[in-house]
Scaffold this motif. Structure first.
Motif, PDB file in Angstrom:
ATOM      1  N   ALA A   1      50.256  56.898  15.868  1.00  0.00           N
ATOM      2  CA  ALA A   1      48.940  56.443  16.342  1.00  0.00           C
ATOM      3  C   ALA A   1      47.864  57.501  16.123  1.00  0.00           C
ATOM      4  O   ALA A   1      48.116  58.694  16.243  1.00  0.00           O
ATOM      5  N   ARG A   2      46.635  57.045  15.828  1.00  0.00           N
ATOM      6  CA  ARG A   2      45.505  57.949  15.651  1.00  0.00           C
ATOM      7  C   ARG A   2      44.924  58.339  17.002  1.00  0.00           C
ATOM      8  O   ARG A   2      44.389  59.434  17.181  1.00  0.00           O
ATOM      9  N   VAL A   3      45.006  57.414  17.947  1.00  0.00           N
ATOM     10  CA  VAL A   3      44.538  57.684  19.312  1.00  0.00           C
ATOM     11  C   VAL A   3      45.641  57.252  20.273  1.00  0.00           C
ATOM     12  O   VAL A   3      46.237  56.178  20.109  1.00  0.00           O
TER      13      VAL A   3
ATOM     14  N   TYR B   1      44.180  62.604  21.944  1.00  0.00           N
ATOM     15  CA  TYR B   1      45.098  62.223  23.018  1.00  0.00           C
ATOM     16  C   TYR B   1      44.319  62.276  24.329  1.00  0.00           C
ATOM     17  O   TYR B   1      43.593  63.243  24.575  1.00  0.00           O
ATOM     18  N   ILE B   2      44.445  61.231  25.130  1.00  0.00           N
ATOM     19  CA  ILE B   2      43.689  61.146  26.391  1.00  0.00           C
ATOM     20  C   ILE B   2      44.672  61.046  27.562  1.00  0.00           C
ATOM     21  O   ILE B   2      44.975  59.950  28.039  1.00  0.00           O
ATOM     22  N   PRO B   3      45.226  62.192  28.018  1.00  0.00           N
ATOM     23  CA  PRO B   3      46.170  62.148  29.136  1.00  0.00           C
ATOM     24  C   PRO B   3      45.436  61.945  30.465  1.00  0.00           C
ATOM     25  O   PRO B   3      44.582  62.745  30.833  1.00  0.00           O
ATOM     26  N   CYS B   4      45.758  60.881  31.174  1.00  0.00           N
ATOM     27  CA  CYS B   4      45.096  60.547  32.439  1.00  0.00           C
ATOM     28  C   CYS B   4      46.093  60.737  33.581  1.00  0.00           C
ATOM     29  O   CYS B   4      47.154  60.111  33.587  1.00  0.00           O
ATOM     30  N   GLY B   5      45.773  61.607  34.517  1.00  0.00           N
ATOM     31  CA  GLY B   5      46.660  61.802  35.671  1.00  0.00           C
ATOM     32  C   GLY B   5      47.996  62.401  35.267  1.00  0.00           C
ATOM     33  O   GLY B   5      49.026  62.101  35.872  1.00  0.00           O
ATOM     34  N   ILE B   6      48.001  63.237  34.227  1.00  0.00           N
ATOM     35  CA  ILE B   6      49.220  63.936  33.780  1.00  0.00           C
ATOM     36  C   ILE B   6      48.998  65.429  34.014  1.00  0.00           C
ATOM     37  O   ILE B   6      48.044  65.998  33.480  1.00  0.00           O
ATOM     38  N   SER B   7      49.855  66.073  34.807  1.00  0.00           N
ATOM     39  CA  SER B   7      49.633  67.472  35.158  1.00  0.00           C
ATOM     40  C   SER B   7      49.856  68.389  33.958  1.00  0.00           C
ATOM     41  O   SER B   7      49.241  69.440  33.850  1.00  0.00           O
TER      42      SER B   7
ATOM     43  N   ASN C   1      42.779  66.782  19.207  1.00  0.00           N
ATOM     44  CA  ASN C   1      41.859  66.878  20.344  1.00  0.00           C
ATOM     45  C   ASN C   1      42.546  66.285  21.570  1.00  0.00           C
ATOM     46  O   ASN C   1      43.251  65.286  21.452  1.00  0.00           O
ATOM     47  N   ILE C   2      42.322  66.931  22.707  1.00  0.00           N
ATOM     48  CA  ILE C   2      42.903  66.401  23.947  1.00  0.00           C
ATOM     49  C   ILE C   2      41.799  66.284  24.984  1.00  0.00           C
ATOM     50  O   ILE C   2      41.110  67.267  25.292  1.00  0.00           O
ATOM     51  N   LEU C   3      41.613  65.077  25.492  1.00  0.00           N
ATOM     52  CA  LEU C   3      40.653  64.835  26.571  1.00  0.00           C
ATOM     53  C   LEU C   3      41.457  64.543  27.833  1.00  0.00           C
ATOM     54  O   LEU C   3      42.021  63.456  27.977  1.00  0.00           O
ATOM     55  N   ALA C   4      41.540  65.515  28.732  1.00  0.00           N
ATOM     56  CA  ALA C   4      42.320  65.341  29.952  1.00  0.00           C
ATOM     57  C   ALA C   4      41.444  64.754  31.051  1.00  0.00           C
ATOM     58  O   ALA C   4      40.304  65.191  31.232  1.00  0.00           O
TER      59      ALA C   4
ATOM     60  N   VAL D   1      44.680  70.211  31.915  1.00  0.00           N
ATOM     61  CA  VAL D   1      43.226  70.413  31.831  1.00  0.00           C
ATOM     62  C   VAL D   1      42.929  71.741  31.127  1.00  0.00           C
ATOM     63  O   VAL D   1      42.105  71.803  30.212  1.00  0.00           O
ATOM     64  N   THR D   2      43.618  72.798  31.533  1.00  0.00           N
ATOM     65  CA  THR D   2      43.303  74.112  30.953  1.00  0.00           C
ATOM     66  C   THR D   2      43.711  74.194  29.477  1.00  0.00           C
ATOM     67  O   THR D   2      43.117  74.939  28.715  1.00  0.00           O
ATOM     68  N   LYS D   3      44.718  73.394  29.074  1.00  0.00           N
ATOM     69  CA  LYS D   3      45.152  73.421  27.681  1.00  0.00           C
ATOM     70  C   LYS D   3      44.379  72.425  26.814  1.00  0.00           C
ATOM     71  O   LYS D   3      44.500  72.445  25.587  1.00  0.00           O
ATOM     72  N   ALA D   4      43.604  71.547  27.441  1.00  0.00           N
ATOM     73  CA  ALA D   4      42.908  70.493  26.698  1.00  0.00           C
ATOM     74  C   ALA D   4      41.705  71.067  25.947  1.00  0.00           C
ATOM     75  O   ALA D   4      41.250  72.186  26.227  1.00  0.00           O
ATOM     76  N   THR D   5      41.180  70.295  24.997  1.00  0.00           N
ATOM     77  CA  THR D   5      39.922  70.687  24.364  1.00  0.00           C
ATOM     78  C   THR D   5      38.746  70.206  25.216  1.00  0.00           C
ATOM     79  O   THR D   5      37.710  70.848  25.277  1.00  0.00           O
ATOM     80  N   HIS D   6      38.908  69.046  25.860  1.00  0.00           N
ATOM     81  CA  HIS D   6      37.855  68.473  26.706  1.00  0.00           C
ATOM     82  C   HIS D   6      38.499  67.932  27.972  1.00  0.00           C
ATOM     83  O   HIS D   6      39.676  67.561  27.965  1.00  0.00           O
ATOM     84  N   ALA D   7      37.692  67.862  29.046  1.00  0.00           N
ATOM     85  CA  ALA D   7      38.260  67.324  30.282  1.00  0.00           C
ATOM     86  C   ALA D   7      37.179  66.677  31.130  1.00  0.00           C
ATOM     87  O   ALA D   7      36.004  67.059  31.066  1.00  0.00           O
ATOM     88  N   VAL D   8      37.613  65.698  31.909  1.00  0.00           N
ATOM     89  CA  VAL D   8      36.772  65.141  32.967  1.00  0.00           C
ATOM     90  C   VAL D   8      37.547  65.330  34.260  1.00  0.00           C
ATOM     91  O   VAL D   8      38.738  64.989  34.332  1.00  0.00           O
ATOM     92  N   ILE D   9      36.878  65.919  35.264  1.00  0.00           N
ATOM     93  CA  ILE D   9      37.546  66.127  36.543  1.00  0.00           C
ATOM     94  C   ILE D   9      37.250  64.917  37.424  1.00  0.00           C
ATOM     95  O   ILE D   9      36.090  64.637  37.745  1.00  0.00           O
ATOM     96  N   GLY D  10      38.294  64.198  37.779  1.00  0.00           N
ATOM     97  CA  GLY D  10      38.096  63.030  38.621  1.00  0.00           C
ATOM     98  C   GLY D  10      39.313  62.135  38.604  1.00  0.00           C
ATOM     99  O   GLY D  10      40.252  62.353  37.826  1.00  0.00           O
ATOM    100  N   ASP D  11      39.295  61.138  39.484  1.00  0.00           N
ATOM    101  CA  ASP D  11      40.399  60.191  39.614  1.00  0.00           C
ATOM    102  C   ASP D  11      40.331  59.186  38.467  1.00  0.00           C
ATOM    103  O   ASP D  11      39.291  58.568  38.242  1.00  0.00           O
TER     104      ASP D  11
END
Lengths: 326, 258
Positions: free
Chosen positions: A206-208, A266-272, A286-289, A299-309
């Motif tokens: 997969a591309r995404v 890769y968009i990991p949601c709610g994955i520690s 690219n990783i958007l956590a 989050v710290t290993k990602a390229t981008h992050a959003v903090i939230g539920d």
């Protein structure tokens, strides 16, 4: 000689974790001055398996056959592996860090009263033989000495990338029918349900990929995740706990005992982001956590992050995508 | 015939927090850590309590650990185990073969004292040492069969039926007792302790004993922490208000177009 237990999937292919173990064995063989590598498989493997093993550098493929191998038993597999080890005088017996690889090697460890190192990621010395392995959920590493022979260990999933050998092996197929004691057949699979179809192919390519972990909350918590995947024409990938809890099917699992992915995003949601999961997704460009914890490893290993539920953030993202598309 | 399972638990660091090692590198420094019982073992405790209830027996919990590990025993007592055994020792000095030997000694001693365990349940792997082998080594110590990595267990007519996700689909094992079974989380929902359960657990007597033999250890040279990787994460925002920045990113990466 290095002996590697190779697992074959129901669809008749050598599993990726086993090819990784052989790739690791090649480094060890080279360090030892060109030790031959033999594989042990259960049942007679198809030509494709033998060919793949030869391409990865395997000299002989020992196929365990006979009624003892009609259904899975960890003890019977260990008995067969040990019979081949005695015949070949192997100094190393190894497997991949899959559930079966761990189980069979633990049986071998108990039967030989030798130590067994689980989830090895590297070796640092041959004499004394010293390996490094993952402990504390991958948060720490342990240096462990395996001074007796045979050295027994399993390779952590995706610790190395499977690659064909520069010098292929001959891949000679040898059938083995070892004696297996009745006691080794007591704890044996008596029935297995039709496995879910392996649909992991589309995930691996997969591309995404939209990922989800414990933060999804329940089997019913995947609505927004599936919606985002649909909007982006993405695959869904999940952490191990999600499949263990039965929230999503196993073929969606990303990590050491699941798929290794390498999407553009890769968009990991709610994955520690435990190391076991990271092993499967670290090749993403690219990783958007999306996570409530700004200090989570993902989050710290990602390229981008959003903090939230994720249950608050994803609906807003999905809505924004629809708005821009009009 | 009643069924009286023994369930083995381990006090482990909570690995979701930051891990600090002891100066000699032989273990995790407990002064900075939270402690827990792994999810696999919580499920093993639940299954032991269910098996005991269905078999008109009682579930015993045991651990090998320092004095503080009694906390994990009391947690199991609070959710339905009715007896507890504590092998008081520094678990970090014990390798998997050592632990298996100590558990086997408890099984034998309890049988000699008139309370045999026909079934021993453990977690599939310890959350700290991650050895994946204590249950299997225990089975060989006892000369019993072992089923590994299942998520449900039931006992009827002297047989144990255990099942879980295997390499070839959902797999079921059925075998005569006695047996060792190691548990992966996911098959049962561990119950929460009730207030009376907690009160009872507080007062319950815990059998304390010393290890039978000196441990041979875990062939461990030292523990090391992976080097910290500098973070270069770009935080796009907090909560739903980050959505436009996220979709901007999708556009930049070219993943939005259909």
């Amino acid at each position: 000689m290095i002996l590697v237990l190779v697992e074959v999937s129901l669809t008749g292919e050598a599993v990726e974790n086993s090819l990784e173990a052989i790739t690791f064995a090649r480094d060890l063989a080279a360090a030892g001055g060109g030790i031959p590598i033999d594989a042990v498989v259960v049942g007679v493997p198809g030509d494709d398996v033998v060919k793949a093993l030869a391409e990865h550098g395997v000299r002989r493929v020992h196929a365990l056959t006979g009624p003892a191998y009609d259904a899975y038993s960890g003890a019977a597999w260990a008995a067969g592996l040990m019979a081949v080890r005695e015949k070949t005088g192997s100094v190393v017996v190894m497997a991949s860090g899959t559930p079966r690889g761990m189980e069979v090697l633990a049986h071998v460890g108990a039967r030989t009263a030798l130590p067994m190192a689980a989830n090895v990621v590297s070796f640092s010395s041959l004499s004394p033989f010293t390996v490094t392995r993952q402990v504390v959920g991958g948060q720490a590493r342990e240096e462990m000495q395996l001074s007796q022979r045979p050295a027994l260990f399993t390779i952590a999933g995706h610790a190395v990338q499977a690659a064909p050998a520069d010098a292929p092996g001959t891949g000679e197929l040898v059938e083995e029918t070892p004696d297996v004691a009745d006691a080794d057949l007591v704890a044996r699979v008596v029935s297995s349900e039709e496995p879910e179809p392996d649909l992991s192919g589309s995930l691996k390519s997969a591309r995404v990929v939209v990922g989800a972990g414990r933060g999804a909350g329940s089997a019913d918590g995947f609505g927004e995740i599936l919606e985002l995947a649909d909007l982006l024409d993405a695959s869904v990938g999940v952490s191990r706990v999600v499949t263990s809890l039965g929230w999503r099917p196993h073929h969606e699992q990303v990590g050491q005992t699941g798929s290794r992915i390498s999407p553009d995003l890769y968009i990991p949601c709610g994955i520690s982001g435990a190391i076991q999961h990271w092993a499967g997704c670290s090749s993403a460009k690219n990783i958007l956590a999306i996570n409530t914890d700004p200090d989570a490893p993902m989050v710290t290993k990602a390229t981008h992050a959003v903090i939230g539920d994720l249950h608050e953030v994803l609906p807003a993202i999905n809505e924004e995508i629809r708005r821009r598309r009009g | 015939m009643s069924v009286n399972p023994l369930v083995c638990v381990k006090r482990v660091v909570d690995s979701s927090g930051e891990v600090v090692l002891t100066e000699d590198g032989q273990g995790v420094d407990g002064r900075y850590a939270g402690f827990t019982m792994s999810a696999h073992e919580e499920c093993a405790v639940e299954l032991a309590v269910q098996v005991a209830a269905a078999g008109n027996g009682s579930a015993t919990v045991m651990t090998l650990g320092d004095a503080d590990a009694v906390e994990q025993l009391r947690a199991a007592l609070a959710v339905g185990c009715t007896a507890a055994t504590h092998v008081v020792a520094d678990s970090q000095a014990f390798g998997p073969a050592d632990v298996a030997r100590e558990i086997a000694a408890v099984v034998r001693d309890h049988e000699a004292a008139g309370t045999p365990h026909e079934l021993v349940l453990l977690g599939n792997d310890a959350a700290d040492s991650g050895d994946f082998q204590v249950g299997i080594r225990l089975a060989y110590e006892l000369g019993w069969p072992v089923v590994n990595g299942v998520s449900t267990v039931s006992v009827a007519d002297g047989e144990v039926t255990a099942s879980g996700a295997g390499a070839d689909g959902h797999e079921t094992y059925r075998l005569p007792l006695p047996a060792v079974v190691t548990i992966l989380e996911g098959g049962v929902e561990p119950r929460y302790p009730t207030v009376p359960g907690r009160m009872k657990a507080k007062k319950a007597r815990v059998e304390e004993r010393e290890p039978g033999v000196a441990p041979t250890g875990a062939s461990r040279l030292r523990l090391v922490l992976p080097p910290p990787t500098p973070s270069s994460v770009e935080i796009l925002g907090e909560g739903p208000s980050a959505a436009p920045a996220v979709v901007d990113l999708f556009e930049r990466l070219g993943v939005l177009a259909r």
